[in-house]
Design an enzyme around this catalytic site. Structure first.
Site, PDB file in Angstrom:
ATOM      1  N   SER A   1       0.661  -1.263  -0.006  1.00 26.66           N
ATOM      2  CA  SER A   1       0.053  -0.133  -0.111  1.00 26.66           C
ATOM      3  C   SER A   1       1.103   1.332  -0.060  1.00 26.66           C
ATOM      4  O   SER A   1       1.614   1.567  -0.576  1.00 26.66           O
ATOM      5  CB  SER A   1      -0.438   0.134   1.404  1.00 26.66           C
ATOM      6  OG  SER A   1      -1.665   0.506   0.849  1.00 26.66           O
TER       7      SER A   1
ATOM      8  N   ASP B   1     -10.411  -3.622  -5.554  1.00 25.13           N
ATOM      9  CA  ASP B   1      -9.324  -2.723  -4.125  1.00 25.13           C
ATOM     10  C   ASP B   1     -10.837  -1.445  -3.811  1.00 25.13           C
ATOM     11  O   ASP B   1     -10.474   0.049  -4.901  1.00 25.13           O
ATOM     12  CB  ASP B   1      -7.889  -2.906  -4.625  1.00 25.13           C
ATOM     13  CG  ASP B   1      -7.945  -1.671  -3.166  1.00 25.13           C
ATOM     14  OD1 ASP B   1      -8.397  -1.421  -1.968  1.00 25.13           O
ATOM     15  OD2 ASP B   1      -6.487  -1.418  -3.250  1.00 25.13           O
TER      16      ASP B   1
ATOM     17  N   HIS C   1      -7.799  -4.685  -0.937  1.00 21.68           N
ATOM     18  CA  HIS C   1      -7.238  -3.957  -0.223  1.00 21.68           C
ATOM     19  C   HIS C   1      -6.185  -4.662   0.745  1.00 21.68           C
ATOM     20  O   HIS C   1      -6.798  -4.874   1.782  1.00 21.68           O
ATOM     21  CB  HIS C   1      -7.541  -2.808  -0.051  1.00 21.68           C
ATOM     22  CG  HIS C   1      -6.271  -1.754   1.101  1.00 21.68           C
ATOM     23  ND1 HIS C   1      -5.583  -0.728  -0.926  1.00 21.68           N
ATOM     24  CD2 HIS C   1      -5.386  -1.418   1.506  1.00 21.68           C
ATOM     25  CE1 HIS C   1      -4.558  -0.766  -0.146  1.00 21.68           C
ATOM     26  NE2 HIS C   1      -3.989  -0.766   1.322  1.00 21.68           N
TER      27      HIS C   1
END
EC number: 3.1.1.23
Length: 430
Positions: A209, A344, A375
């Protein structure tokens, strides 16, 4: 005495039964739609150029070409995958044992990272270290990081995990600054320490991320940062904060709600260090309005009022422009695997043109887009209960193993002529 007898028309029970069936059908329809049960499963959608290395990777790392199958009942919902990751991290989290290292920075800050030694010999026989950058506000004690580290250790990798500045609740800040979206200083300090302490080791760079943005920016900032790096893997990053900010304010896929939750978490981290950040008349933070922080409902408001001022950016636009890896990632020349999920809820589909275009232009890049995974979820399982290891954990290690295998045989390949080398390298995995 007259007795009145009331009778129910014979069609009434049938009408009630029909209403019940309609209600059940409506509920089932909503469940099917919300859980996305009709969505098919498929292998990742891959974008790459036809090179000897990429052919070798796709043959030797089958997870990239095999069907990714999430848990049947809920795994096709990006929201549930994301929620389970966010709430639990992982289903059954191991407890790898490491040593915490403290690195003083030039501005008075103290970077920390945790070092985990391998639990087995690496299959290549080489000394390989994974340098790992977690997601926003995360650190080595998060369940998904511990699961990944344990899996990597058992495959023969040493692991170094950055603890984002200010993320660990029991570590005080030593300067009026904490981690930001794209600051690479702490990650660079960790990598420098590993290179110095283990002069024979080679590096696998991994970012999750926000961490994916940091590692790609770090590698692209300076060619010297790519020395002794075998490859890089980035999972679920958004590539451009400037382009993402507009999508993060939309209610599509509940993205605005996720924005609120993440902003609330950031407020808690910042306020837990209010003495270090706002005390002592810090010149960087004199304009920071704590009242605005308390009332902030989005990451953009926090970034504008607080985060950009740690590095003296004059505007939010400048902060997002300078901190995003989109302006640096084209300078990365080591093998690069970029992984995203189509469902996501945090990363809008429009942002995925960045990695796709990059993979179309650069030979060293593979962009893998899964249908499901949410995610940082990517849970696998048969019906209801997910497996301890996720597809994400396995594909990163599988890709790294394949790169190490390629590096081990590359001298033999390079000793041949160009055409013979390509034939030898691509055929060796058959």
């Amino acid at each position: 005495m007259d007795v009145k007898v009331y009778t129910v028309a014979p069609e009434m029970p049938a009408m009630f039964d029909g209403m019940k069936l309609a209600a059940v059908a409506t509920i089932l329809y909503i469940i099917v739609r919300c859980l996305n049960l009709k969505s098919p499963t498929a292998p990742p959608d891959l974008t790459y150029q036809d090179t000897a290395l990429n052919r070798f990777l796709l043959k030797s790392c089958p997870l990239l070409t095999k069907e990714y199958i999430p848990p049947l009942l809920w795994g096709k919902s990006g929201h549930l995958q994301t929620a389970l990751y966010g709430k639990l991290g992982r289903v059954s989290s191991p407890h790898p044992t490491g040593l915490r290292k403290y690195l003083p920075m030039q501005d008075g800050a103290t970077a920390t990272f945790d070092l985990f030694e391998p639990l087995a010999d690496h299959q290549s026989g080489a000394d390989i270290t994974m340098v790992i950058c977690p997601g926003i506000g995360n650190h080595s004690e998060k369940h998904y990081i511990r699961t990944f580290v344990d899996h990597s250790q058992r495959q023969g990798y040493r692991c170094a995990v950055l603890n984002h500045l200010g993320a660990l609740p029991n570590i005080e800040l030593t300067s009026p600054r904490m981690f930001t979206y794209g600051c690479t200083w702490e990650f660079a300090a960790m990598v420098g320490y590993i290179k110095k302490m283990y002069p024979q080791t080679q590096l696998i760079v991994v970012g999750f991320s926000l961490g994916g943005n940091i590692v790609c920016k770090f590698l692209g900032e300076n060619r010297a940062n790519q020395e002794r790096v075998l490859c890089c893997v980035s999972v679920c990053q958004g590539y451009s904060a400037l382009r993402a900010q507009e999508t993060f304010l939309q209610w599509d896929q509940c993205r605005r709600f996720y924005n609120f939750l993440m902003a609330d978490n950031m407020k808690k981290i910042i306020l837990s260090h209010r003495g270090s950040l706002f005390g002592g008349g810090s010149p960087k933070m004199v304009d920071a309005d704590l009242r605005r922080l308390y009332t902030a409902t989005s990451l953009m408001q926090i970034d504008d009022n607080i985060m950009r001022k740690f590095h003296g950016y004059s505007s939010l636009k400048e902060y997002y422009e300078k901190e995003s890896c989109v302006h640096y990632i084209h300078n990365v020349n080591v093998p690069l695997l970029l992984v995203n999920s189509a469902d996501d809820p945090l990363v809008h589909g429009s942002l995925l043109t960045i990695p796709r275009t990059l993979a179309e232009k650069k030979e060293n890049v593979i962009f893998a887009l899964t249908l499901h995974g949410g995610h940082l979820g990517f849970f696998e399982g048969a019906v209801l209960f997910p497996q301890p290891l996720t597809w994400m954990d396995k594909v990163i290690v599988g890709y790294a193993n394949t790169i190490c295998q390629w590096e081990k045989q590359k001298p033999a390949c390079q000793s041949q002529g160009a055409h013979a080398a390509e034939t030898k390298c691509s055929d060796s995995s058959s």
